[in-house]
Design a protein around this motif. Structure first.
Motif, PDB file in Angstrom:
ATOM      1  N   LEU A 221     114.414  81.928  25.250  1.00 24.80           N
ATOM      2  CA  LEU A 221     113.935  83.057  26.142  1.00 24.80           C
ATOM      3  C   LEU A 221     112.094  83.510  25.539  1.00 24.80           C
ATOM      4  N   ASP A 222     112.120  83.138  24.207  1.00 21.76           N
ATOM      5  CA  ASP A 222     110.684  83.571  23.823  1.00 21.76           C
ATOM      6  C   ASP A 222     109.344  82.638  24.184  1.00 21.76           C
ATOM      7  N   HIS A 223     110.293  81.089  24.310  1.00 25.08           N
ATOM      8  CA  HIS A 223     109.286  80.380  24.708  1.00 25.08           C
ATOM      9  C   HIS A 223     108.748  81.134  26.210  1.00 25.08           C
ATOM     10  N   LEU A 224     110.056  81.192  27.059  1.00 28.18           N
ATOM     11  CA  LEU A 224     109.263  81.462  28.602  1.00 28.18           C
ATOM     12  C   LEU A 224     108.755  82.321  28.812  1.00 28.18           C
ATOM     13  N   VAL A 225     109.176  83.566  27.501  1.00 26.41           N
ATOM     14  CA  VAL A 225     108.092  85.180  27.735  1.00 26.41           C
ATOM     15  C   VAL A 225     106.146  84.262  27.550  1.00 26.41           C
ATOM     16  N   ARG A 226     106.042  83.782  26.739  1.00 28.75           N
ATOM     17  CA  ARG A 226     104.796  82.969  26.067  1.00 28.75           C
ATOM     18  C   ARG A 226     104.300  82.224  27.309  1.00 28.75           C
ATOM     19  N   ALA A 227     105.395  82.018  27.889  1.00 24.46           N
ATOM     20  CA  ALA A 227     105.139  80.549  29.496  1.00 24.46           C
ATOM     21  C   ALA A 227     104.642  81.825  30.485  1.00 24.46           C
ATOM     22  N   GLY A 228     105.142  82.405  30.069  1.00 27.94           N
ATOM     23  CA  GLY A 228     104.909  84.334  31.602  1.00 27.94           C
ATOM     24  C   GLY A 228     105.436  83.957  32.477  1.00 27.94           C
ATOM     25  N   LEU A 229     106.607  83.640  32.276  1.00 32.54           N
ATOM     26  CA  LEU A 229     107.743  83.172  32.920  1.00 32.54           C
ATOM     27  C   LEU A 229     109.332  83.766  32.785  1.00 32.54           C
ATOM     28  N   ALA A 230     109.564  84.771  32.051  1.00 24.22           N
ATOM     29  CA  ALA A 230     109.918  85.456  31.958  1.00 24.22           C
ATOM     30  C   ALA A 230     109.689  87.079  31.447  1.00 24.22           C
ATOM     31  N   GLY A 231     110.375  88.496  31.275  1.00 29.38           N
ATOM     32  CA  GLY A 231     109.786  90.426  31.413  1.00 29.38           C
ATOM     33  C   GLY A 231     109.205  89.772  32.443  1.00 29.38           C
ATOM     34  N   GLY A 232     108.579  91.210  32.501  1.00 23.37           N
ATOM     35  CA  GLY A 232     108.059  92.033  33.194  1.00 23.37           C
ATOM     36  C   GLY A 232     109.151  92.719  34.182  1.00 23.37           C
ATOM     37  N   ALA A 233     108.724  92.777  36.024  1.00 23.61           N
ATOM     38  CA  ALA A 233     109.670  93.614  37.011  1.00 23.61           C
ATOM     39  C   ALA A 233     110.965  92.683  37.008  1.00 23.61           C
ATOM     40  N   ASP A 234     110.290  91.579  37.352  1.00 25.92           N
ATOM     41  CA  ASP A 234     111.207  90.420  37.899  1.00 25.92           C
ATOM     42  C   ASP A 234     112.420  90.177  37.236  1.00 25.92           C
ATOM     43  N   GLY A 235     112.114  90.311  35.961  1.00 29.25           N
ATOM     44  CA  GLY A 235     113.344  89.238  34.742  1.00 29.25           C
ATOM     45  C   GLY A 235     113.309  88.246  34.793  1.00 29.25           C
ATOM     46  N   VAL A 236     114.688  86.648  34.681  1.00 31.43           N
ATOM     47  CA  VAL A 236     114.311  85.862  33.997  1.00 31.43           C
ATOM     48  C   VAL A 236     115.398  85.144  35.238  1.00 31.43           C
ATOM     49  N   ALA A 237     115.103  84.240  35.667  1.00 32.75           N
ATOM     50  CA  ALA A 237     115.778  83.269  36.501  1.00 32.75           C
ATOM     51  C   ALA A 237     116.401  82.362  36.296  1.00 32.75           C
ATOM     52  N   LEU A 238     118.048  82.151  36.522  1.00 32.01           N
ATOM     53  CA  LEU A 238     118.993  81.396  35.338  1.00 32.01           C
ATOM     54  C   LEU A 238     119.677  80.829  36.649  1.00 32.01           C
ATOM     55  N   PRO A 239     119.098  79.441  36.903  1.00 31.02           N
ATOM     56  CA  PRO A 239     119.603  78.436  38.280  1.00 31.02           C
ATOM     57  C   PRO A 239     121.401  78.237  37.839  1.00 31.02           C
ATOM     58  N   ASP A 240     120.995  77.779  36.719  1.00 32.09           N
ATOM     59  CA  ASP A 240     121.473  76.700  36.274  1.00 32.09           C
ATOM     60  C   ASP A 240     122.707  77.545  35.934  1.00 32.09           C
ATOM     61  N   PRO A 241     122.877  78.677  35.149  1.00 33.85           N
ATOM     62  CA  PRO A 241     123.672  79.379  34.137  1.00 33.85           C
ATOM     63  C   PRO A 241     124.751  79.812  35.204  1.00 33.85           C
ATOM     64  N   LEU A 242     124.304  80.502  36.384  1.00 34.69           N
ATOM     65  CA  LEU A 242     124.716  80.351  38.233  1.00 34.69           C
ATOM     66  C   LEU A 242     125.884  79.654  38.465  1.00 34.69           C
TER      67      LEU A 242
END
Length: 308
Positions: A221-242
């Motif tokens: 998850l920290d990697h996704l934050v660094r890559a600009g793909l998590a955090g903020g108002a949109d949150g984290v996309a979880l395709p495979d867990p869904l």
């Protein structure tokens, strides 16, 4: 409960989904097959082995699968998942190795192992392995139960291209073959994923814990934050867990629709899955289940259970 085969290309979200399956249904797992997608087949297999070791699940059969699409093409999602596929968290070479046979044959064998007991399939990556299995064994659909796939679009909002979702874009010919097979196919689309994004702090709270698997998940998850793909108002996309939640807890599906689906095999829309919602639908198109709403509370329970 039916036995379960998991086909995957780990992948950060694949890793979370695998943790969920191991936490909730380890005794059901007939095998795990890997496929080229987020990373190449070698890295996908290594990553799956690391995750099985983290989860102390070395007894789960692991099989290496297809290393290219049906047309022999390759692409990856290192811009999302990092060059190692697990957000830079690969810290050792696993001792666990894939066992024979090839994942395609392992899927066929698993479906044949218990006559009269259909095998469920959770497909978290491109559909290459399943398409090859269908070509080798035309009777396979009769021995498969539920098939849940994370992939495709239901409104033309892609992530690999403007129109195509990544798993479908990697191997559209495989998607076409799978759609034509008449399976009990349930699809969790990219748009459904976007409709169920989870706030980062909430997801971190679900994971919690200090196990090796939990620590790796939090670092991913920290990697996704660094890559600009998590955090903020949109949150984290979880395709495979869904998709994993849909397989593990069918009652978590709050809304779905039955509709014919096809896939574009050429042009700028190549890889787009197209839903036919016309009143007079094409009778030759296969009808599948499109999952549109999922109970997030049940998803949370499954994630928490995976990292206890």
């Amino acid at each position: 409960m039916s036995r379960l085969f998991v086909d995957t290309d780990p992948g950060i979200d694949d890793a979370l989904a695998l943790a969920m399956v191991l936490g909730a249904a380890r005794e059901r797992i007939a095998g795990i097959g890997t496929v080229a997608g987020n990373v190449d087949a070698d890295r996908a297999t290594r990553n799956a082995a690391l995750l099985l070791e983290d989860a102390q699940a070395r007894d789960v059969p692991l099989h290496r699968g297809a290393d290219a699409s049906l047309l022999g093409t390759r692409c990856d999602a290192s811009d999302v998942h990092g060059s190692d596929g697990l957000g830079g968290t690969v810290d050792r070479a696993p001792r666990l190795e894939a066992r024979p046979p090839h994942a395609v044959r392992a899927l066929i064998d698993a479906a044949s192992a218990s006559p009269g007991e259909p095998l469920d399939l959770l497909a978290l990556g491109p559909l290459t392995n399943l398409a090859l299995a269908l070509a080798l064994d035309p009777g396979l659909p009769e021995r498969l139960g539920r098939v849940v796939w994370m992939g495709g679009t239901i409104a033309g909002q892609g992530n690999a291209t403007a129109a195509a979702e990544f798993n479908a874009y990697v191997d559209p010919e495989a998607v076409a073959r799978v759609l034509a097979a008449g399976l009990r196919l349930e699809i969790v689309s990219w748009e459904t994923t976007l409709d169920h994004r989870i706030p980062l702090d909430e997801l971190r709270g679900w994971i919690g814990g200090t196990s090796p698997l939990a620590r790796r998940a939090l670092r991913m998850l920290d990697h996704l934050v660094r890559a600009g793909l998590a955090g903020g108002a949109d949150g984290v996309a979880l395709p495979d867990p869904l998709a994993a939640a849909v397989m593990l807890e069918p009652s978590c599906v709050l809304a779905c629709e039955q509709a014919p689906v096809s896939v574009a095999l050429s042009g700028r829309a190549r890889g787009q899955t197209i839903v036919d919602r016309r009143p007079r639908r094409d009778p030759d198109l296969p009808v599948v289940t499109l999952v549109t709403r999922i109970d997030v509370a049940r998803l949370a329970d499954l994630v928490r259970g995976a990292f206890r």
